[in-house]
Design an enzyme around this catalytic site. Structure first.
Site, PDB file in Angstrom:
ATOM      1  N   LYS A  35     -14.120  -1.136   8.519  1.00 20.47           N
ATOM      2  CA  LYS A  35     -14.408  -1.635   7.164  1.00 20.47           C
ATOM      3  C   LYS A  35     -15.104  -2.998   7.239  1.00 20.47           C
ATOM      4  CE  LYS A  35     -11.368  -0.293   3.797  1.00 20.47           C
ATOM      5  NZ  LYS A  35     -10.172  -0.272   2.961  1.00 20.47           N
ATOM      6  N   THR A 122       0.647  -4.785  -6.214  1.00 24.02           N
ATOM      7  CA  THR A 122       1.714  -4.430  -7.156  1.00 24.02           C
ATOM      8  C   THR A 122       3.017  -4.295  -6.370  1.00 24.02           C
ATOM      9  OG1 THR A 122       0.102  -3.265  -8.513  1.00 24.02           O
ATOM     10  CG2 THR A 122       2.429  -2.704  -8.855  1.00 24.02           C
ATOM     11  N   ARG A 154      -9.294  -1.929 -13.536  1.00 27.94           N
ATOM     12  CA  ARG A 154      -9.368  -0.467 -13.422  1.00 27.94           C
ATOM     13  C   ARG A 154     -10.532  -0.100 -12.523  1.00 27.94           C
ATOM     14  NH1 ARG A 154     -11.166   0.521 -19.274  1.00 27.94           N
ATOM     15  NH2 ARG A 154     -12.167  -1.408 -18.650  1.00 27.94           N
ATOM     16  N   GLU A 155     -10.314   0.828 -11.611  1.00 27.65           N
ATOM     17  CA  GLU A 155     -11.432   1.319 -10.813  1.00 27.65           C
ATOM     18  C   GLU A 155     -12.469   1.916 -11.762  1.00 27.65           C
ATOM     19  OE1 GLU A 155      -9.941   3.960  -7.781  1.00 27.65           O
ATOM     20  OE2 GLU A 155      -8.555   2.420  -7.073  1.00 27.65           O
ATOM     21  N   HIS A 254      -6.197  10.057 -24.769  1.00 24.32           N
ATOM     22  CA  HIS A 254      -7.038  11.222 -24.517  1.00 24.32           C
ATOM     23  C   HIS A 254      -6.225  12.260 -23.748  1.00 24.32           C
ATOM     24  CE1 HIS A 254     -10.475   9.081 -26.012  1.00 24.32           C
ATOM     25  NE2 HIS A 254     -10.139   8.050 -25.248  1.00 24.32           N
ATOM     26  N   CYS A 263      -2.571   4.235  -8.783  1.00 26.31           N
ATOM     27  CA  CYS A 263      -1.546   3.325  -9.339  1.00 26.31           C
ATOM     28  C   CYS A 263      -0.447   4.020 -10.147  1.00 26.31           C
ATOM     29  CB  CYS A 263      -2.219   2.260 -10.199  1.00 26.31           C
ATOM     30  SG  CYS A 263      -3.216   1.121  -9.219  1.00 26.31           S
ATOM     31  N   ARG A 331      -6.910   9.297  -4.377  1.00 27.84           N
ATOM     32  CA  ARG A 331      -5.454   9.198  -4.262  1.00 27.84           C
ATOM     33  C   ARG A 331      -4.776   9.812  -5.483  1.00 27.84           C
ATOM     34  NH1 ARG A 331      -5.055   2.920  -2.457  1.00 27.84           N
ATOM     35  NH2 ARG A 331      -6.951   2.829  -3.705  1.00 27.84           N
TER      36      ARG A 331
HETATM   37  P1  NAD Z   1      -6.524  -0.135  -0.575  1.00 27.36           P
HETATM   38  O1  NAD Z   1      -5.772   0.841   0.233  1.00 27.36           O
HETATM   39  O2  NAD Z   1      -7.874   0.217  -1.122  1.00 27.36           O
HETATM   40  O3  NAD Z   1      -6.698  -1.484   0.259  1.00 27.36           O
HETATM   41  C1  NAD Z   1      -5.700  -2.096   1.011  1.00 27.36           C
HETATM   42  C2  NAD Z   1      -6.341  -2.692   2.248  1.00 27.36           C
HETATM   43  O4  NAD Z   1      -5.397  -3.540   2.906  1.00 27.36           O
HETATM   44  C3  NAD Z   1      -6.779  -1.662   3.284  1.00 27.36           C
HETATM   45  O5  NAD Z   1      -8.166  -1.825   3.551  1.00 27.36           O
HETATM   46  C4  NAD Z   1      -5.923  -1.995   4.517  1.00 27.36           C
HETATM   47  O6  NAD Z   1      -6.604  -1.766   5.730  1.00 27.36           O
HETATM   48  C5  NAD Z   1      -5.643  -3.445   4.302  1.00 27.36           C
HETATM   49  N1  NAD Z   1      -4.471  -3.997   5.003  1.00 27.36           N
HETATM   50  C6  NAD Z   1      -3.209  -3.502   5.092  1.00 27.36           C
HETATM   51  N2  NAD Z   1      -2.418  -4.328   5.810  1.00 27.36           N
HETATM   52  C7  NAD Z   1      -3.190  -5.381   6.192  1.00 27.36           C
HETATM   53  C8  NAD Z   1      -2.956  -6.573   6.936  1.00 27.36           C
HETATM   54  N3  NAD Z   1      -1.741  -6.853   7.446  1.00 27.36           N
HETATM   55  N4  NAD Z   1      -3.968  -7.405   7.141  1.00 27.36           N
HETATM   56  C9  NAD Z   1      -5.200  -7.150   6.645  1.00 27.36           C
HETATM   57  N5  NAD Z   1      -5.478  -6.065   5.902  1.00 27.36           N
HETATM   58  C10 NAD Z   1      -4.488  -5.181   5.671  1.00 27.36           C
HETATM   59  O7  NAD Z   1      -5.547  -0.553  -1.769  1.00 27.36           O
HETATM   60  P2  NAD Z   1      -5.939  -1.035  -3.253  1.00 27.36           P
HETATM   61  O8  NAD Z   1      -6.258   0.123  -4.116  1.00 27.36           O
HETATM   62  O9  NAD Z   1      -6.920  -2.154  -3.152  1.00 27.36           O
HETATM   63  O10 NAD Z   1      -4.528  -1.604  -3.741  1.00 27.36           O
HETATM   64  C11 NAD Z   1      -3.992  -2.812  -3.244  1.00 27.36           C
HETATM   65  C12 NAD Z   1      -2.841  -3.241  -4.130  1.00 27.36           C
HETATM   66  O11 NAD Z   1      -3.339  -3.546  -5.451  1.00 27.36           O
HETATM   67  C13 NAD Z   1      -1.764  -2.175  -4.348  1.00 27.36           C
HETATM   68  O12 NAD Z   1      -0.514  -2.801  -4.441  1.00 27.36           O
HETATM   69  C14 NAD Z   1      -2.138  -1.560  -5.680  1.00 27.36           C
HETATM   70  O13 NAD Z   1      -1.017  -1.001  -6.347  1.00 27.36           O
HETATM   71  C15 NAD Z   1      -2.659  -2.760  -6.428  1.00 27.36           C
HETATM   72  N6  NAD Z   1      -3.598  -2.440  -7.499  1.00 27.36           N
HETATM   73  C16 NAD Z   1      -4.567  -1.477  -7.292  1.00 27.36           C
HETATM   74  C17 NAD Z   1      -5.475  -1.197  -8.311  1.00 27.36           C
HETATM   75  C18 NAD Z   1      -6.532  -0.144  -8.128  1.00 27.36           C
HETATM   76  O14 NAD Z   1      -7.155   0.261  -9.115  1.00 27.36           O
HETATM   77  N7  NAD Z   1      -6.777   0.335  -6.919  1.00 27.36           N
HETATM   78  C19 NAD Z   1      -5.402  -1.893  -9.538  1.00 27.36           C
HETATM   79  C20 NAD Z   1      -4.426  -2.873  -9.698  1.00 27.36           C
HETATM   80  C21 NAD Z   1      -3.522  -3.140  -8.681  1.00 27.36           C
END
Ligand code: NAD
Length: 451
Positions: A35, A122, A154-155, A254, A263, A331
């Site tokens: 990455k 989260t 939001r994504e 909707h 999430c 996911r």
């Molecule tokens: P993701 O899986 O896309 O990204 C997480 C990243 O963290 C990965 O690239 C992983 O390799 C890296 N990682 C893990 N351990 C690590 C470490 N020790 N050092 C360095 N990098 C490390 O996850 P995401 O979707 O970005 O979600 C992250 C958090 O944010 C979650 O808790 C999620 O619930 C929250 N969140 C996500 C969204 C969303 O829309 N995806 C929205 C709000 C909150």
């Protein structure tokens, strides 16, 4: 401010790039070397509209950089955000906090000078306390404060959400964290985005309560949609009729195939478990989780009914695989359970998604991945719209009819007006909107009287 973002996924990369765009110096860290190599080479590992421009522009300006060297980055930081994943723990549904705690240990060992460590992931109530304990235990001499700052983006609309948030929630226990956090968000504060300071545990719970409420709202309208089908009412008009009430609001009303994504499924489950552990069960959320789980298989049954009762030996075209449009995130996408159920019932699946097929391939076996919606529909006995990508909003219905084995369109996102599709000679099934055929005889027209 010198900001370090640990975790460069959907949240970390968007937040890091936006902070850099505000003028901060940001280092995004990830332990996934591929990455980081891709980001360093100017590539973007995820699909998120507008993110490529933002990342390239800020990287070129020197404000945004990428590394796998967590310790090297943290040493120079004023504020370190933890944005790593918190998936469901296998077996019990609690949030798996091993990535958060692992990151906390690594951060602790590298701290130099006063640093604010912020959980953006989260995380369940009390996680900040544990992060603080881990850091103190690992590096007793460290000068630090631990804050909570849940992310609400939001994504698919992540940059807009990050730059124009409804609110920014910050939980602190140590007043020394307030100044740096105000400084980090100052550009948004000037835009009048409300900065809500609260205690750390409250902040952690706000995120779960928000997601659980939204999941419940979706589930509510989905059950109303089921009732609409039985009684000959139109759920879209019900949504409009209730959503215009300011106390209710029009969003998240909707009807569809059930919520999915990175999430809501894991966060509702984690909140449910936390509440049960504290002997304060939230029954509304327990019901939401159960209803939503059942819904995806019910959607597969809808397809079976639409093609006359069985899909064995038949081909189903699935249009849209991601949990929503404008992301490549697979996911917990509803498509996963729907396709599995259709395959279990004997269907051959041809699928198309504008951005999600690379992520879908390892998750969905024995699926033919098509090049377009029309390629997917070739020889199909039913086409099913599972995700409402723009590419599916104006399908050439006469063309679709000529290439399909039979003209059946199951629209799980209510993209089309029923009359329009039926006028083209299709059997059309949507969610919570009985067709003219249903209204002509199949719905239960008489009000039930209590005996
Ligand atoms: P993701 O899986 O896309 O990204 C997480 C990243 O963290 C990965 O690239 C992983 O390799 C890296 N990682 C893990 N351990 C690590 C470490 N020790 N050092 C360095 N990098 C490390 O996850 P995401 O979707 O970005 O979600 C992250 C958090 O944010 C979650 O808790 C999620 O619930 C929250 N969140 C996500 C969204 C969303 O829309 N995806 C929205 C709000 C909150």
């Amino acid at each position: 401010m010198r900001i370090v973002m640990i975790g460069s996924g959907y949240v970390g990369l968007v937040s890091g790039a936006c902070f850099a765009d505000f003028g901060h110096d940001v280092i995004c860290v990830d332990k996934d070397a591929d990455k980081i190599a891709k980001l360093k080479a100017g590539g973007i590992p995820i699909y998120e509209p507008g993110l490529d421009d933002l990342v390239v522009r800020n990287a070129a300006s020197g404000r945004l950089s990428f590394t796998t060297d967590l310790a090297g980055a943290v040493t120079q930081a004023d504020v370190v955000f933890i944005g790593v994943g918190t998936p469901s723990r296998r077996g019990d549904g609690h949030a798996d906090l091993s990535y958060v705690y692992g990151a906390a240990r690594e951060i602790a060992a590298a701290l130099q000078g006063f640093t604010v460590i912020v959980t953006k992931s989260t995380v369940p109530v009390g996680t900040g306390d544990e992060v603080e304990r881990i850091i103190r235990e690992t590096n007793p001499a460290a000068e630090f404060a631990v804050a909570s700052n849940p992310e609400f983006l939001r994504e698919g609309a992540a940059i807009e959400d990050f730059k124009h948030p409804d609110r920014i929630v910050i939980g602190i226990e140590d007043e020394r964290a307030r100044g740096p956090m105000e400084e980090v968000y100052r550009p948004l504060y000037l835009n009048k985005a409300p900065l809500l300071f609260t205690r750390r545990r409250t902040s952690e719970l706000i995120k779960y309560a928000a997601n659980a409420f939204l999941a419940m709202k979706i589930t509510f309208i989905n059950e109303i949609a089921d009732l609409c089908e039985k009684v000959g009412a139109d759920v879209q008009e019900v949504s409009r009729g209730i959503g215009l009430d300011n106390r209710i609001g029009a969003k998240f009303l909707h009807a569809g195939p059930g919520y999915g994504g990175s999430c809501f499924p894991k966060d509702t489950l984690a909140l449910m478990k936390t509440a049960q552990d504290h002997d304060s069960p939230i029954r509304l959320i327990e019901a939401t989780v159960a209803v939503n789980d059942q819904r995806k298989r019910a959607m597969a049954r809808k397809v079976l009914t639409a093609v006359g009762g069985s899909v064995r030996g038949r081909t189903v075209a699935v249009l849209g695989l991601t949990f929503k449009p404008n992301t490549d995130d697979m996911r917990d996408a509803p498509s996963l359970s729907i396709i599995q159920a259709l395959q279990d019932a004997g269907a051959t699946i041809r699928a198309y998604d504008p951005e999600g097929m690379a992520a879908a391939r390892p998750l969905l076996k024995d699926v033919h991945y098509a090049d377009s919606a029309y390629d997917a529909a070739e020889g199909a006995h039913a086409a099913v719209i599972v995700t409402e990508w723009d590419a599916f909003r104006a399908l050439d219905l006469p063309r679709l009819k000529t290439i399909m084995a039979q003209p059946v369109l199951v629209d799980l996102r209510n993209v089309y007006p029923p009359e329009k599709v039926e006028a083209e000679g299709f059997r059309y099934v949507s969610v919570g909107r009985p067709s003219d055929a249903d209204l002509a005889g199949n719905v239960d027209a008489s009000p039930r009287q209590a005996a």
